[in-house]
Enzyme design. Structure first.
Site, PDB file in Angstrom:
ATOM      1  N   ASP A 138      27.131  31.404  52.160  1.00 29.03           N
ATOM      2  CA  ASP A 138      28.339  31.569  51.356  1.00 29.03           C
ATOM      3  C   ASP A 138      28.538  30.323  50.497  1.00 29.03           C
ATOM      4  O   ASP A 138      28.640  29.213  51.022  1.00 29.03           O
ATOM      5  CB  ASP A 138      29.546  31.791  52.278  1.00 29.03           C
ATOM      6  N   HIS A 145      39.441  28.084  43.027  1.00 29.31           N
ATOM      7  CA  HIS A 145      39.640  28.299  44.462  1.00 29.31           C
ATOM      8  C   HIS A 145      39.511  26.980  45.209  1.00 29.31           C
ATOM      9  O   HIS A 145      40.330  26.660  46.075  1.00 29.31           O
ATOM     10  CB  HIS A 145      38.616  29.311  44.990  1.00 29.31           C
ATOM     11  N   GLU A 210      38.794  37.238  51.067  1.00 35.07           N
ATOM     12  CA  GLU A 210      38.195  36.440  49.995  1.00 35.07           C
ATOM     13  C   GLU A 210      37.441  37.385  49.077  1.00 35.07           C
ATOM     14  O   GLU A 210      36.492  38.047  49.499  1.00 35.07           O
ATOM     15  CB  GLU A 210      37.269  35.348  50.558  1.00 35.07           C
ATOM     16  N   GLU A 212      34.836  38.166  46.676  1.00 31.45           N
ATOM     17  CA  GLU A 212      33.566  37.543  46.297  1.00 31.45           C
ATOM     18  C   GLU A 212      32.601  38.600  45.779  1.00 31.45           C
ATOM     19  O   GLU A 212      32.775  39.800  46.020  1.00 31.45           O
ATOM     20  CB  GLU A 212      32.906  36.861  47.515  1.00 31.45           C
ATOM     21  N   ASP A 244      34.942  38.222  52.278  1.00 26.24           N
ATOM     22  CA  ASP A 244      34.718  37.241  53.345  1.00 26.24           C
ATOM     23  C   ASP A 244      36.047  37.021  54.075  1.00 26.24           C
ATOM     24  O   ASP A 244      36.752  36.047  53.840  1.00 26.24           O
ATOM     25  CB  ASP A 244      34.194  35.939  52.725  1.00 26.24           C
ATOM     26  N   ARG A 248      42.786  31.816  58.423  1.00 27.88           N
ATOM     27  CA  ARG A 248      43.090  30.472  57.901  1.00 27.88           C
ATOM     28  C   ARG A 248      43.577  29.516  58.969  1.00 27.88           C
ATOM     29  O   ARG A 248      43.363  28.294  58.864  1.00 27.88           O
ATOM     30  CB  ARG A 248      44.141  30.563  56.787  1.00 27.88           C
ATOM     31  N   GLN A 251      40.563  28.443  60.834  1.00 28.32           N
ATOM     32  CA  GLN A 251      39.766  27.613  59.912  1.00 28.32           C
ATOM     33  C   GLN A 251      40.320  26.192  59.818  1.00 28.32           C
ATOM     34  O   GLN A 251      39.572  25.208  59.873  1.00 28.32           O
ATOM     35  CB  GLN A 251      39.746  28.266  58.528  1.00 28.32           C
ATOM     36  N   LYS A 264      35.359  32.735  60.129  1.00 28.44           N
ATOM     37  CA  LYS A 264      34.776  33.612  59.114  1.00 28.44           C
ATOM     38  C   LYS A 264      33.656  34.501  59.634  1.00 28.44           C
ATOM     39  O   LYS A 264      33.221  35.394  58.910  1.00 28.44           O
ATOM     40  CB  LYS A 264      34.250  32.776  57.941  1.00 28.44           C
ATOM     41  N   THR A 268      32.319  40.369  57.741  1.00 27.42           N
ATOM     42  CA  THR A 268      32.185  40.192  56.288  1.00 27.42           C
ATOM     43  C   THR A 268      31.812  41.568  55.760  1.00 27.42           C
ATOM     44  O   THR A 268      30.874  42.182  56.280  1.00 27.42           O
ATOM     45  CB  THR A 268      31.071  39.175  55.962  1.00 27.42           C
ATOM     46  N   GLU A 384      46.089  31.536  48.502  1.00 26.25           N
ATOM     47  CA  GLU A 384      46.431  31.016  47.172  1.00 26.25           C
ATOM     48  C   GLU A 384      47.565  31.832  46.550  1.00 26.25           C
ATOM     49  O   GLU A 384      48.508  31.280  45.996  1.00 26.25           O
ATOM     50  CB  GLU A 384      45.214  31.066  46.253  1.00 26.25           C
TER      51      GLU A 384
HETATM   52  O1  LIG Z   1      37.995  24.106  51.021  1.00 24.32           O
HETATM   53  C1  LIG Z   1      37.749  24.394  52.204  1.00 24.32           C
HETATM   54  O2  LIG Z   1      37.841  23.580  53.111  1.00 24.32           O
HETATM   55  C2  LIG Z   1      37.304  25.766  52.585  1.00 24.32           C
HETATM   56  C3  LIG Z   1      37.170  26.780  51.743  1.00 24.32           C
HETATM   57  C4  LIG Z   1      36.671  28.072  52.225  1.00 24.32           C
HETATM   58  O3  LIG Z   1      37.419  28.930  52.675  1.00 24.32           O
HETATM   59  C5  LIG Z   1      35.195  28.208  52.317  1.00 24.32           C
HETATM   60  C6  LIG Z   1      34.591  29.443  51.756  1.00 24.32           C
HETATM   61  O4  LIG Z   1      34.450  30.477  52.428  1.00 24.32           O
HETATM   62  C7  LIG Z   1      33.982  29.341  50.383  1.00 24.32           C
HETATM   63  C8  LIG Z   1      34.546  30.263  49.342  1.00 24.32           C
HETATM   64  O5  LIG Z   1      34.762  31.440  49.627  1.00 24.32           O
HETATM   65  O6  LIG Z   1      34.720  29.841  48.181  1.00 24.32           O
HETATM   66 CA   LIG Z   2      33.976  32.614  51.353  1.00 22.00          CA
HETATM   67 MG   LIG Z   3      33.279  36.280  56.632  1.00 26.13          MG
END
Ligand SMILES: O=C(O)/C=C/C(=O)CC(=O)CC(=O)O
Ligand SMILES: [Ca+2]
Ligand SMILES: [Mg+2]
Length: 438
Positions: A138, A145, A210, A212, A244, A248, A251, A264, A268, A384
């Site tokens: 990924d 973002h 997410e 993508e 994705d 959060r 994470q 994550k 997916t 966001e």
């Molecule tokens: O900035 C961070 O710490 C994490 C960002 C994300 O969520 C990572 C990711 O899956 C990448 C993305 O989808 O752009």
């Molecule tokens: Ca991602």
């Molecule tokens: Mg995922």
């Protein structure tokens, strides 16, 4: 150079009448691949090509003998239960098959009589993940973002200094990649609530999406041999939609120092249809760096990448809550953006991934990273869109959403459209959140 050929001619029409409808995702200029079977009949999965509201069964089509030469090998590979063999054949074979398919499905084609019985209505089909995905990486290619989410995870240091030099990515998990339509349980895990002195455990309270694109690798490269940027796109089979799903709260507690892990890898979702890179040729755009941003290092730079490295792909996210579904309401649009805003291109992702000698293999998948655009309504994640949950979305039926609730379904859509070219679409990528396991 990106060249257009007869398969891109917007005047082409198909003998499959539904393919000629104005907002059809799958006109004869598209011809994306999936793996499918008729629902409920216990049939084997096999490859198929979308045409209008039908699927051309590639196992059946190959057996009719309408394909010859390089296209014949590609057609039989396309009829297998996964598309890896087709992907491994490489660009000349994909081009030969696309040209044969375009000619055979055109209005007036002599092949109509033999291919007619190879059509299966999409309404009767179910799909599988289209390839055996050996590895999933990924990326993080939206600077918008990276900046928005960085402000939440790292208020003092949102955009890390490597961002504008390195196409950042992490190795994801292939085993939990599912196809559109799959429902998954809300993950449980460790979280550190604000102000707490030790972590708690339980179902994620900040489950997110997410938006993508997924990039399927075709021909691989040998271990130890980098793919130069000028050859990078010949290793790319095509592009699909990818969600994705991200917890959060899990994470935020787990990601330092090695990056996302259990936040994550629980699910997916990919769309069934993979749009070939060749189908996207009319929708290529120049790629450039804003004034003041560093130019990419030489291994990430080429004339071709500057001339046409980017893609003009419209993207949209829809949310349908359980209440909306019960009331028979369609999903509410929560984000609209375009892939043109990405900071790194597909070719740069391939060149970077292999520059150290890492070998890609047919069927490997890249995520583009969340494709947020420059304004907040173009953000591809709830974290966001809702400023970390502080400003919940107001849905048309009066409900609000900060993060996903049980029973919510999310759909991703993408399409390309411009004057002088045929509109092509990517279909849909749906997923539904089930309650956490008790
Ligand atoms: O900035 C961070 O710490 C994490 C960002 C994300 O969520 C990572 C990711 O899956 C990448 C993305 O989808 O752009
Ligand atoms: Ca991602
Ligand atoms: Mg995922």
């Amino acid at each position: 150079m990106i060249t257009l050929n007869e398969t891109h001619d917007p005047a082409l029409r198909s003998w499959v009448a539904s393919a000629n409808a104005r907002d059809c995702d799958f006109p004869i200029q598209n011809l994306p691949f999936a793996v499918f079977r008729r629902r409920g009949g216990g049939e084997a999965f096999r490859g198929g090509v979308a045409i209008g509201d039908q699927i051309l069964d590639m196992a059946a089509a190959a057996a009719t003998g309408v394909f010859s030469g390089e296209a014949e090998d590609a057609a039989s590979a396309a009829g297998q239960d996964k598309l890896n063999a087709l992907m491994a054949l490489g660009e000349p074979a994909w081009r030969a098959l696309r040209l044969s398919l375009s000619r055979a499905l055109r209005e007036g084609a002599a092949e109509q009589s033999r291919l007619q019985s190879c059509l299966v209505p999409q309404a009767e089909a179910e799909y599988d993940v289209p390839a055996r995905i050996g590895d999933y990486t990924d990326f993080y290619t939206s600077v918008h973002h990276a900046t928005n989410i960085g402000k939440q995870f790292r208020p003092d240091n949102p955009l890390l200094p490597n961002y504008k030099w390195v196409p950042i990515g992490y190795h994801g998990r292939a085993s939990s990649i599912v196809v559109s339509g799959h429902a998954f349980r809300r993950p449980s895990g460790q979280t550190m609530p604000p102000g707490a002195d030790k972590p708690g455990f339980g179902p994620s309270k900040r489950l997110d999406i997410e938006l993508e694109l997924g990039i399927f690798i075709g021909r691989g490269n040998a271990l130890g041999e980098a793919v130069p940027i000028g050859e990078a796109e010949s290793h790319v089979f095509g592009i699909c939609l990818l969600n994705d799903w991200s917890a959060r709260d899990i994470q935020g507690w787990e990601y330092q120092p090695l990056g996302p892990f259990l936040s994550k890898n629980f699910a997916t979702t990919v769309s069934p249809w993979i749009v070939a890179l060749e189908a996207l040729a009319p929708y290529r755009l120049p790629f450039s760096r804003a004034a003041g941003d560093p130019q990419p290092l030489p291994y990430l730079d080429s004339e071709q990448n500057r001339a046409a490295g980017a893609f003009d792909i419209e993207l949209e996210v829809g949310l349908r809550t359980a209440a909306m579904q019960q009331a028979g309401q369609r999903e509410a649009s929560i984000c609209r953006t375009n892939y043109r805003h990405a900071y790194w291109t597909v070719a740069q992702m391939v060149a970077h991934h292999t520059v150290n000698g890492c070998n890609l293999q047919a069927g490997d998948l890249f995520g583009s990273g969340t494709l947020s655009g420059p304004t907040l309504d173009q953000a591809g994640a709830l974290v966001e869109l809702t400023a970390g949950g502080k400003t919940p979305l107001q849905l048309p039926n009066g409900e609000t959403r900060a993060f996903l609730e049980d029973g919510d379904s999310v759909v991703l859509r993408a399409w390309c459209e411009k004057p002088g070219a045929s509109r092509i679409g990517f279909g849909e990528c749906w997923g539904t959140v089930l309650p956490a396991r008790a």
